[in-house]
Enzyme design. Structure first.
Site, PDB file in Angstrom:
ATOM      1  N   CYS A 101      26.572 -45.680 -13.380  1.00  0.00           N
ATOM      2  CA  CYS A 101      27.572 -44.668 -13.759  1.00  0.00           C
ATOM      3  C   CYS A 101      27.330 -44.098 -15.155  1.00  0.00           C
ATOM      4  O   CYS A 101      27.921 -43.087 -15.516  1.00  0.00           O
ATOM      5  CB  CYS A 101      28.971 -45.248 -13.667  1.00  0.00           C
ATOM      6  N   HIS A 241      34.306 -41.636 -17.751  1.00  0.00           N
ATOM      7  CA  HIS A 241      33.898 -41.830 -16.357  1.00  0.00           C
ATOM      8  C   HIS A 241      35.146 -42.036 -15.503  1.00  0.00           C
ATOM      9  O   HIS A 241      36.026 -42.827 -15.851  1.00  0.00           O
ATOM     10  CB  HIS A 241      32.968 -43.045 -16.270  1.00  0.00           C
ATOM     11  N   ASN A 271      35.312 -41.662  -7.381  1.00  0.00           N
ATOM     12  CA  ASN A 271      34.310 -42.144  -8.333  1.00  0.00           C
ATOM     13  C   ASN A 271      32.928 -41.648  -7.898  1.00  0.00           C
ATOM     14  O   ASN A 271      32.369 -42.133  -6.912  1.00  0.00           O
ATOM     15  CB  ASN A 271      34.352 -43.678  -8.365  1.00  0.00           C
TER      16      ASN A 271
END
Ligand code: UT7
Length: 314
Positions: A101, A241, A271
């Protein structure tokens, strides 16, 4: 974003879950996922074309293409090479960055160093993921979270006082097994046993990851701002994030920020790993949330673990 949208209601008919659980525990209401035949490199090319247009830069001017991703079309070649071919960016070098990520912020940090070293360079930095093909659609603890998408930026030398002010990269491999896709690398043969264990899919110990994530994100936020010479008050927009609304709320409280200074779009996209920050950055700019001269802090956390922070004056 891929066109296809999967809502929480759709998931209710697929697994034992509810819109209420997903919304309150994660903040996600819907996510985009690819259709048959649509791949990571397609999303990456779409985002790149939009970024090149916005920057007024031709593909032929690009010197380097860096793609942060954990879901490449295939192990070889890289997504970056496929993007280079599709865009016709003939003079560009190209490689992928494997930092889960944090892939976009790691890539942005690399681009920053290249441009500081050679200010004539134009670098295409992309975060792109197709997590839906690494998701076990029978595992309700993960399949409601992860999704697909891509975002891109053209990085060049800036004139005036806009640009990247600080970059911080971190990792902790000692807890690697809290968030994994164990199969499909070279450590394990791709056989029936691997498939029956579900090692081709994302596995996550969510509660443990959550605890590490909040600590690391808060710490890298402070470190990044300190390096930039900012106090919390200097910050105009936090782009973190998008993993869980509760993580974003925690950060808002700990950094003592008003709601309008924390960008949130997890409700629409879920996500998207390395793609989440560039997607958010693009939305923030296009919607007017981000204005010229604003101080932006971007922070990420993901499997590995990896975490990162970048401050910039827009
Ligand atoms: O992008 C990389 C970084 N990733 C992250 O930062 C993710 C961090 N982790 C999280 O966001 C959260 O831990 C999750 C959203 C993954 C899970 O939330 P949680 O509040 O930690 O829930 P939990 O795992 O403790 O599960 C609570 C309950 C369990 O039931 P019992 O054991 O209490 O009866 C789960 O089985 O919720 C159940 N559950 C669900 N129920 C309905 C888990 N998933 C679901 C679901 N629908 N989809």
């Amino acid at each position: 974003m891929p066109e296809k949208v999967l809502t929480n209601r759709d998931l209710e008919s697929m697994i034992d879950t509810s819109d209420e659980w997903i919304t309150t525990r994660t903040g996600i209401r819907q996510r985009h996922i690819v259709s048959v035949g649509e791949n990571n490199s397609d999303l990456a090319v779409g985002a790149s074309r939009a970024a090149l247009e916005m920057a007024g830069v031709e593909a032929s001017e690009i010197d380097l293409i860096i793609v942060g991703t954990l879901t490449p079309d295939m192990p070889m070649p890289s997504v970056a090479c496929l993007v280079q071919r599709e865009l016709g960016a003939g003079k560009a070098g190209a490689f992928d960055v494997s930092a889960t990520c944090s892939g976009f912020l790691y890539s942005l940090s690399i681009a920053d160093k290249f441009v500081r070293d050679n200010p004539s360079m134009k670098i295409l930095v992309i975060g792109s993921e197709v997590l839906s093909r690494r998701t076990n659609w029978e595992d309700r603890t993960t399949c409601v979270l992860f999704a697909d998408g891509a975002g891109a930026a053209v990085v060049t030398a800036s004139d005036g006082d806009s640009g990247i002010l600080s970059t911080c990269l971190h990792a902790d491999g000692s807890v690697w097994d809290l968030l994994t896709i164990k199969g499909l690398g070279t450590a394990h043969p791709i056989d029936q046993e691997l498939l029956s264990k579900g090692w081709q899919y994302i596995e996550m110990k969510g509660k443990d990851v959550f605890k590490h994530a909040v600590r690391a994100l808060e710490s890298v936020a402070h470190e990044s701002m300190e390096k930039a010479g900012w106090n919390n008050d200097d910050l105009d927009l936090l782009i973190a994030h998008q993993a869980n609304i509760r993580i974003l709320d925690f950060l808002r409280e700990r950094l003592n920020l008003p709601k309008e200074k924390v960008f949130i779009n997890i409700d629409k996209y879920g996500n998207t790993s390395a793609a989440s920050i560039p997607i958010a950055l693009d939305e923030a700019w296009r919607s007017g949330r981000l204005k010229k001269g604003d101080n932006v802090l971007m922070i990420s956390f993901g499997g590995g673990f990896t975490w990162a922070g970048v401050t910039m004056r827009w």
